[in-house]
Scaffold this active site. Structure first.
Site, short mmCIF file in Angstrom:
data_model
loop_
_atom_site.label_atom_id
_atom_site.label_comp_id
_atom_site.label_asym_id
_atom_site.label_seq_id
_atom_site.Cartn_x
_atom_site.Cartn_y
_atom_site.Cartn_z
N ASP A 64 -3.58 -4.66 -0.65
CA ASP A 64 -3.56 -3.45 -1.54
C ASP A 64 -2.82 -2.56 -0.74
OD1 ASP A 64 -6.35 -3.25 -3.65
OD2 ASP A 64 -6.45 -4.60 -1.84
N THR A 110 -9.56 -6.00 -6.83
CA THR A 110 -9.65 -6.14 -5.43
C THR A 110 -10.95 -6.67 -5.28
OG1 THR A 110 -8.33 -4.24 -4.98
CG2 THR A 110 -9.76 -5.00 -3.22
MG MG Z 1 -6.05 -1.63 -7.01
#
Ligand code: MG
Ligand code: AMP
Ligand code: MG
Length: 316
Positions: free
Chosen positions: A50, A122
């Site tokens: 990320d 995620t």
């Molecule tokens: Mg995200």
């Protein structure tokens, strides 16, 4: 790239190239396997993928378009120092030859806010459910979503993934759209962020099938590919960077994304990040107002209340 090409078309071309690069970073980090997982808040994770994907996209776009406002899920990028091969200033050529909608011809960098979710899904990424993962970039002009990019790092096809783009008034590319089911109701929703309010909204629709998958980007792709009629998420947990790009792509094809009351979200830089009225998206050809009417009043009210209570509790 010729400077006479309208800014929006150049920006989408640059965004497609940057999202592809971010996707490679996401795959590379998974291959190495050291994910560097951080829990930002309860059931809200961040990984090295990320962080790195966001730095790649911001570095690439801010160097080419310095006056644009960029908001990324992983916070302000204090340093745009990134490996030189993460800075992508070449462009995808597919969108450059499009006819720019007249309303976007005079757009300047200062009118634009870019919303980045460098890795949507995620929670699924950390569990190896990589087909749920997308890279999302939304381009808003004076608060309205006008263009978006959804990149799927793990495809189809495997190896390079695919990148879907949409410009409202100019069309979409990178995907073959299909009509949603006609004789049955298929609804897609969260895999990992459900609660009683989310379930009440789903039950009220009496769907024939519920597809519980990760990521806002992935769910909007299911609508575009005709695998679901509606995306229903009666919670305020999803944020502007999750929906700006997907809303633009879906709208460019004739679909609709609003809150549970049927109200469109705004994407100015100073808006509330949480989608406090939930997310209700319907495939092209669906009667969006039918779904709005079916959502019970207590659900619409409790989404706001739950968010307000969570915010209040975070002060103590
Ligand atoms: Mg995200
Ligand atoms: P989901 O459909 O659960 O994969 O959620 C779509 C997007 O909204 C993902 O980026 C999630 O991280 C985000 N999201 C949804 N609910 C929450 C929540 N309660 N807390 C943090 N993020 C959330
Ligand atoms: Mg997300």
């Amino acid at each position: 790239m010729a400077q006479c090409t309208p800014l929006i078309l150049r920006l989408v071309a640059s965004t497609v190239a940057a999202a592809n690069r971010a996707g490679k970073i996401i795959r590379d980090i998974m291959t190495v396997g050291d994910l560097g997982i951080v829990e930002k808040a309860k059931n809200d994770f961040q990984t090295e993928a990320d962080r790195s994907a966001q730095r790649c996209i911001i570095a690439s776009l801010s160097r080419q378009y310095p006056a644009v406002t960029i908001i990324g899920e992983e916070g302000p990028s204090t340093s745009c120092e990134v490996p030189s091969d993460w800075v992508v200033t070449c462009n995808d050529t597919n969108t450059l030859g499009l006819t720019c909608p007249e309303s976007l011809l005079d757009v300047q960098e200062k009118d634009i806010v870019i919303w980045i979710d460098p890795l949507d899904g995620t929670s699924e990424y950390t569990k190896g459910l990589v087909e749920h993962v997308t890279v999302l970039v939304g381009i808003a002009v004076r608060g309205e979503p006008v263009a978006g990019v959804i990149h799927q790092p793990y495809g189809p096809p495997a190896g390079t993934g695919r990148t879907v783009w949409g410009i409202i008034g100019a069309g979409i590319g990178g995907i073959t759209p299909h009509s949603p089911p006609k004789d049955r109701l298929v609804v897609t929703t969260t895999r990992s962020h459900s609660n009683k309010i989310v379930e009440d909204a789903l039950n009220a629709l009496k769907p024939d099938e519920v597809l519980k998958v990760g990521g806002a980007g992935h769910k909007v792709l299911l609508l575009i590919e005709g695998k679901a009629n509606a995306y229903v998420f009666a919670s305020a947990g999803c944020k502007k960077w999750d929906i700006c790009g997907p809303e633009a792509v879906l709208t460019a094809l004739g679909g609709t994304l609003t809150d549970m009351n049927g109200k469109r979200y705004k994407y100015d830089a100073d808006v509330q990040y949480n989608n406090t009225g939930g997310v209700l998206a319907t495939a092209p050809g669906e009667d969006h107002s039918y779904f709005v009417k079916k959502i019970p009043e207590h659900v619409k009210f409790l989404i706001y209340l739950e968010h307000a209570i969570r915010k209040l509790l975070s002060y103590f």
